[in-house]
Write a protein that holds these residues in place. Structure first.
Motif, PDB file in Angstrom:
ATOM      1  N   SER A   1       0.806  -1.143  -0.007  1.00  0.00           N
ATOM      2  CA  SER A   1       0.077   0.037   0.041  1.00  0.00           C
ATOM      3  C   SER A   1       1.042   1.269   0.010  1.00  0.00           C
ATOM      4  O   SER A   1       2.081   1.085   0.076  1.00  0.00           O
ATOM      5  CB  SER A   1      -0.857  -0.229   1.306  1.00  0.00           C
ATOM      6  N   GLN A   2       0.211   2.326  -0.429  1.00  0.00           N
ATOM      7  CA  GLN A   2       0.962   3.714  -0.285  1.00  0.00           C
ATOM      8  C   GLN A   2       1.755   4.120   0.863  1.00  0.00           C
ATOM      9  O   GLN A   2       2.846   4.393   1.067  1.00  0.00           O
ATOM     10  CB  GLN A   2      -0.084   4.624  -0.739  1.00  0.00           C
ATOM     11  N   SER A   3       1.277   3.562   2.120  1.00  0.00           N
ATOM     12  CA  SER A   3       1.752   3.918   3.383  1.00  0.00           C
ATOM     13  C   SER A   3       3.058   3.128   3.510  1.00  0.00           C
ATOM     14  O   SER A   3       4.120   3.674   4.297  1.00  0.00           O
ATOM     15  CB  SER A   3       1.035   3.551   4.702  1.00  0.00           C
ATOM     16  N   MET A   4       3.308   1.976   2.698  1.00  0.00           N
ATOM     17  CA  MET A   4       4.673   1.456   2.695  1.00  0.00           C
ATOM     18  C   MET A   4       5.631   2.052   2.151  1.00  0.00           C
ATOM     19  O   MET A   4       7.070   2.058   2.345  1.00  0.00           O
ATOM     20  CB  MET A   4       4.482   0.082   2.471  1.00  0.00           C
ATOM     21  N   LYS A   5       5.285   2.900   1.012  1.00  0.00           N
ATOM     22  CA  LYS A   5       6.363   3.658   0.278  1.00  0.00           C
ATOM     23  C   LYS A   5       6.747   5.216   1.135  1.00  0.00           C
ATOM     24  O   LYS A   5       6.257   5.999   0.493  1.00  0.00           O
ATOM     25  CB  LYS A   5       5.852   3.828  -0.950  1.00  0.00           C
ATOM     26  N   TRP A   6       7.093   4.776   2.250  1.00  0.00           N
ATOM     27  CA  TRP A   6       7.410   5.965   2.958  1.00  0.00           C
ATOM     28  C   TRP A   6       8.529   5.890   4.166  1.00  0.00           C
ATOM     29  O   TRP A   6       8.476   4.404   4.416  1.00  0.00           O
ATOM     30  CB  TRP A   6       6.102   6.614   3.649  1.00  0.00           C
ATOM     31  N   GLY A   7       9.104   6.913   4.492  1.00  0.00           N
ATOM     32  CA  GLY A   7      10.054   6.672   5.697  1.00  0.00           C
ATOM     33  C   GLY A   7      11.204   6.878   5.051  1.00  0.00           C
ATOM     34  O   GLY A   7      11.778   6.815   4.007  1.00  0.00           O
ATOM     35  N   ASN A   8      12.036   6.955   6.155  1.00  0.00           N
ATOM     36  CA  ASN A   8      13.695   7.304   5.940  1.00  0.00           C
ATOM     37  C   ASN A   8      14.735   6.254   6.919  1.00  0.00           C
ATOM     38  O   ASN A   8      14.435   6.761   7.887  1.00  0.00           O
ATOM     39  CB  ASN A   8      13.884   8.887   6.136  1.00  0.00           C
ATOM     40  N   PRO A   9      14.868   5.299   6.640  1.00  0.00           N
ATOM     41  CA  PRO A   9      14.786   4.655   5.073  1.00  0.00           C
ATOM     42  C   PRO A   9      13.398   4.177   4.786  1.00  0.00           C
ATOM     43  O   PRO A   9      12.489   3.896   5.764  1.00  0.00           O
ATOM     44  CB  PRO A   9      15.916   3.239   5.343  1.00  0.00           C
ATOM     45  N   ASP A  10      13.199   4.269   3.458  1.00  0.00           N
ATOM     46  CA  ASP A  10      11.819   3.725   2.833  1.00  0.00           C
ATOM     47  C   ASP A  10      11.499   2.328   3.488  1.00  0.00           C
ATOM     48  O   ASP A  10      12.290   1.381   3.240  1.00  0.00           O
ATOM     49  CB  ASP A  10      11.946   3.939   1.511  1.00  0.00           C
TER      50      ASP A  10
END
Lengths: 605, 286
Positions: free
Chosen positions: B89-98
């Motif tokens: 889902s879109q929420s998984m394509k987030w973060g640093n690191p991704d």
């Protein structure tokens, strides 16, 4: 509470603006997150404690509203009354006597008093009339019922302490009269001891640090065949003090020593062996203390030149004998007829006669005939004569004698009564055209005056008073005192050089006005231009150390209070009250609110 | 592929595959080398030879018959299907690191282990429905295909794992199911796990979050925008707010752990910045 500038409250209209700003949507920075899944739950939790959270969110708004409200309140110039009803006007009396120069209160007592006076003026409600009085050697009203606080403050700034003692009695009289005219007056005395009157509405603010002071409170000299001996009294506020002192003769150092004051805090120092030709001496205390003005004393020690006295009388053994006992004069005798032709004497004594033209010198007239100078009539016999207080009689405790026959004299405007009887004045003394004159309206032989033990003293004092040998009449001149000079009768120009070297012309015109520019202590020089050439004579001015140097609180007694005229004195109560300005206090609160606001903002961020 | 799976990473996971393995409990296991030579083993099945298989197991009789290479499988060697469900889902394509990178790397590591074990690997990319999948991967060829699939995975949509998993075609065999997700879903995890248990799966749940989600470092006034739904939430960051988030975060993680425990699933939490080895070792030791 009173608001003297209610227009300042108009700033409260800014409060709705602040609320509006907070009601408008706050700027939020957009930030993408993976999911608001957790944040939804967090926000729900926060809403549970909504009231407090809302409050915290709005606390900055509340603080800013409070800040604006406080500033508006401050701008409205509020005052509160501290006690009782407010005073209609205020009198501020500032002591400017010598002791106020003391530095036992930093920077000095007078500066501390001025600062307090300024504070009082600044805290008065606007429009309060202020009277500013300088309590110096005489009370001077500097500002009278002034509503211009700026002007009063400027006047306070220019006040300085002098080298004189304050005239507390005259000041008390002035204050009494002000209070009688305006009962609703608050009086504030700013002084270093409890000077001035006491009573309702009168408060004293004392500036006295109890500092250590040494002073030279007395100085005199004795001239002998071997020279001059000077006596200097050294006093201190400190028991067992060791005080270094030095003596200067004609401006040059003569001697110095260290004196130890005992339990009495006083010691007399004798300086021997001073040359006979010394003109003046100066004693100095060579140590710094809290009051420097009383650390120096001056005395003129120069020998007086003998006065030439011409006695114009047929025969008067009493008078001749008495004159022979007067030191410092040379007595010459002549007949009354010859006396008119004789010149160049310092004093003419006419017994039973009076020249057609008075000589150009002082005269002592005994039983003069009728003349144009003053009116007289013959009085009856057998009455007592009483002495009146006069400088001539200051050393005589009492002199009363019986008179057989006398003239009753009409005392001229320039004369003062010496002796009087039931019928009136029978002897007077005064200055006529700048020259001394003593008139006895009776023949000495017609009285038992010569038989009185004090008769020679009277004659001697009268001669001293008449002779121009001494420059000034008084033994000691203190700062601020006006001085009348015994001028050389042939003087055509008279001036005075002060210790700073400045020369002030006194005459012409003759007779010169009393010289009152004696504000600074030191050696003054009387300069006279006479027919025989210039003459210089010294006189000294000293500070009133014995009055102003006892700078510990125990130094002085009470001064007259209200009621010295017969009314009951009430002490300790204050009918008037103070109005305290709140503006400054409110502004401090504003500052505190701003600090809290900064803290809340910092922690919120 | 170099960005997602560089050579260093590939070497690492190959080593991990050799030294670590996930096993099916209950007597079912993937391929393992026999330790006792000459031990009696019960023949179970044939499967086609693939590169990397032990050539001594080639059944030459079957080759003679079918002219194809087959190897014998014994009871202990029966392959276990491994299903890896990756939240795409879109929420998984987030973060640093991704998180998407970390989750795919984890999937690659797990897949490598399964393939090394001669397990049959299937990978499903899910959001609120299956987005893409690759199934029945085996051996070395399967490895390359797995990597290619993972690289080409696309992210988007909302998270609804239960709905998506139910739509996946799963074999009826017992197997291993691995769920890799951030669990930001209104659908309870229990539902997902129950379904998989019903499908005879041994469960591993990898709960992945980024450091920014674990300890957000926001300041001032923020308008949070949900990457999946676009919804906005305005917040003014205060110390109290962050404390409340921390509490809610702890509760969230605990709820996921609890759901896994209740359904007998192994729970592994890691943040996207953790090294891959530590994740895999935790799995191997689990």
């Amino acid at each position: 509470m009173t608001l003297y500038s209610p227009a300042g409250l108009a700033l409260l209209s800014a409060i709705p603006g602040i609320v509006l700003l907070y009601m408008l949507r706050q700027r939020f920075i957009r930030q993408e997150v993976s999911s608001v899944y957790l944040w939804d739950r967090v926000l729900r939790d926060m809403e549970v404690s909504t009231p407090w959270q809302k409050l915290k969110k709005n606390i900055l708004m509340i603080l800013q509203i409070l800040c604006v409200a406080l500033i508006a309140f401050a701008l409205s110039n509020p005052y509160i009354r501290v006690t009782g009803k407010s005073a209609g006007s205020v009198v501020i009396v500032i002591d400017t006597s010598m002791s106020m120069q003391s530095t036992d209160i930093s920077p000095s007592r007078i500066e501390a008093a001025k600062k307090e006076a300024s504070r009082i003026v600044e805290n008065l409600r606007p429009g309060t009339p202020v009277t500013l009085v300088d309590m110096g050697d005489e009370p001077v009203i500097l500002e009278n019922l002034s509503t211009d606080s700026g002007r009063v403050l400027r006047c306070i700034e220019e006040i300085h302490a002098g080298n004189y003692a304050e005239d507390a009695e005259s000041t008390a009289s002035l204050i009494n009269s002000i209070l009688k005219a305006q009962p609703d007056t608050r009086v504030v005395f700013l002084t270093d001891y409890r000077a001035g009157p006491t009573g309702p509405g009168i408060e004293h603010i004392i500036f006295n640090g109890g500092g250590t002071n040494h002073a030279l409170t007395h100085q005199s000299f004795l001239r002998t065949a071997q020279g001059v001996t000077v006596l200097t009294r050294v006093e201190s506020t400190e028991a067992y003090a060791t005080v270094p002192v030095s003596l200067y003769v004609n401006g040059e150092i003569f001697d110095s020593r260290e004196v130890v004051l005992g339990d009495s805090r006083r010691v007399d120092v004798y300086w021997d062996g001073i040359p006979a030709d010394a003109d003046y001496v100066e004693c100095r205390i060579d140590i710094k203390d809290s009051l420097e003005a009383d650390n120096r004393a001056w005395s003129v020690v120069s020998a007086e030149k003998p006065g030439k006295v011409l006695l114009a009388a047929e025969k008067n053994m009493f008078l001749e004998k008495a004159l022979s006992l007067v030191p410092g004069i040379e007595v010459y005798k002549s007949t009354p007829q010859e006396a008119e032709e004789l010149h160049g004497y310092d004093l003419y004594v006419f017994d039973g006669v009076m020249p057609e033209k008075l000589p150009d010198a002082s005269v002592f007239l005994i039983n003069p005939p009728a003349n144009d100078l003053f009116k007289a009539h013959i009085s009856g016999e057998g009455f007592a004569a009483r002495m009146r207080e006069h400088r001539i009689t200051q050393h005589i405790r009492e002199l009363s004698f019986n008179v057989g026959l006398t003239q009753v004299l009409e005392t001229p405007l320039w004369g003062d009564v010496l002796f009087e009887s039931e019928s009136g004045c029978i002897a007077f003394a005064g200055k006529y055209e700048g020259k001394g004159m003593v008139v006895l309206g009776f023949d000495i032989h017609d009285t038992d005056m010569p038989l009185q033990p004090v008769f020679p003293i009277f004659i001697a004092d009268a001669v001293k008073w008449l002779l121009p040998g001494k420059v000034v009449d008084v033994e000691a001149v203190i700062t601020g005192q006006a001085v009348e000079f015994n001028l050389n009768p042939s003087a055509v120009e008279v001036s005075v050089r002060n210790p700073s070297g400045e020369v002030k012309k006194l005459a012409p015109p003759f007779p010169p006005a009393p010289f009152d520019d004696t504000g600074n202590p030191g050696v003054y020089t009387l300069l006279q231009k006479t027919a025989d050439g210039p003459e210089e004579a010294f006189f000294t001015v000293n500070v009133p150390a014995s009055r102003e140097s006892g700078i510990d609180p125990a130094g002085y007694g009470e001064t007259p209070g209200i009621g010295s005229s017969g009314e009951e004195t009430v002490k300790g109560e204050t009918a008037g009250s103070r109005e305290v300005k709140l503006q400054g206090l409110i502004l401090w609160f504003v500052l505190a609110v701003l600090v809290i606001e900064w803290w809340v903002y910092s922690n919120a961020v | 592929m170099n960005e997602l799976f560089d050579s260093e990473f590939l070497d690492k996971i190959r080593r991990l595959a050799i030294t670590s393995r996930i096993t099916v409990s209950g007597g079912m296991g993937g391929n393992r080398k026999s330790r006792s030579k000459g031990a009696s083993v019960e023949f179970s099945d044939y499967r086609e030879y693939s590169a990397g298989d032990d050539f001594r197991r080639i059944d030459w009789n079957a080759y003679g018959r079918f002219e194809k290479l087959f190897i014998k499988l014994f009871m202990e060697e029966r392959e276990a299907p491994v299903n890896i469900f990756i939240d795409a889902s879109q929420s998984m394509k987030w973060g640093n690191p991704d998180k998407s990178i970390a989750s795919r790397r984890l999937a690659a590591a797990l897949g490598c282990m399964a393939l090394s074990n001669y397990d049959r690997l299937s990978i499903f990319a899910l959001s609120d429905q299956p987005k893409s999948s690759i199934s029945s991967l085996r051996g070395r060829q399967g490895f390359a295909r797995m990597l290619d699939f993972l690289v080409k995975m696309e992210y988007g949509g909302k998270t609804a794992l239960a709905d998506a998993i139910k739509k996946c075609k799963l074999k009826n065999d017992r197997g291993i199911s691995v769920v890799i997700s951030d669990m930001f879903s209104d659908q309870p995890l229990n539902e997902t796990l129950k379904y998989l248990r019903f499908r005879k799966q041994q469960l591993y749940v990898f709960h992945i979050l980024s450091p920014d989600e674990i300890r957000p470092e926001f300041e001032s006034a923020i308008s949070l925008v949900d990457s999946e739904t676009g919804q906005e939430r305005n917040i003014v960051v205060t110390e109290d707010l962050l404390k409340a988030y921390s509490r809610r975060y702890d509760e969230f993680v605990e709820s996921v752990r609890k759901a896994c425990f209740e359904q007998g699933a192994e729970y592994v939490f890691f943040d996207s910045s953790a090294p891959i080895e530590s994740m895999v070792r935790r799995v191997a030791g689990a």
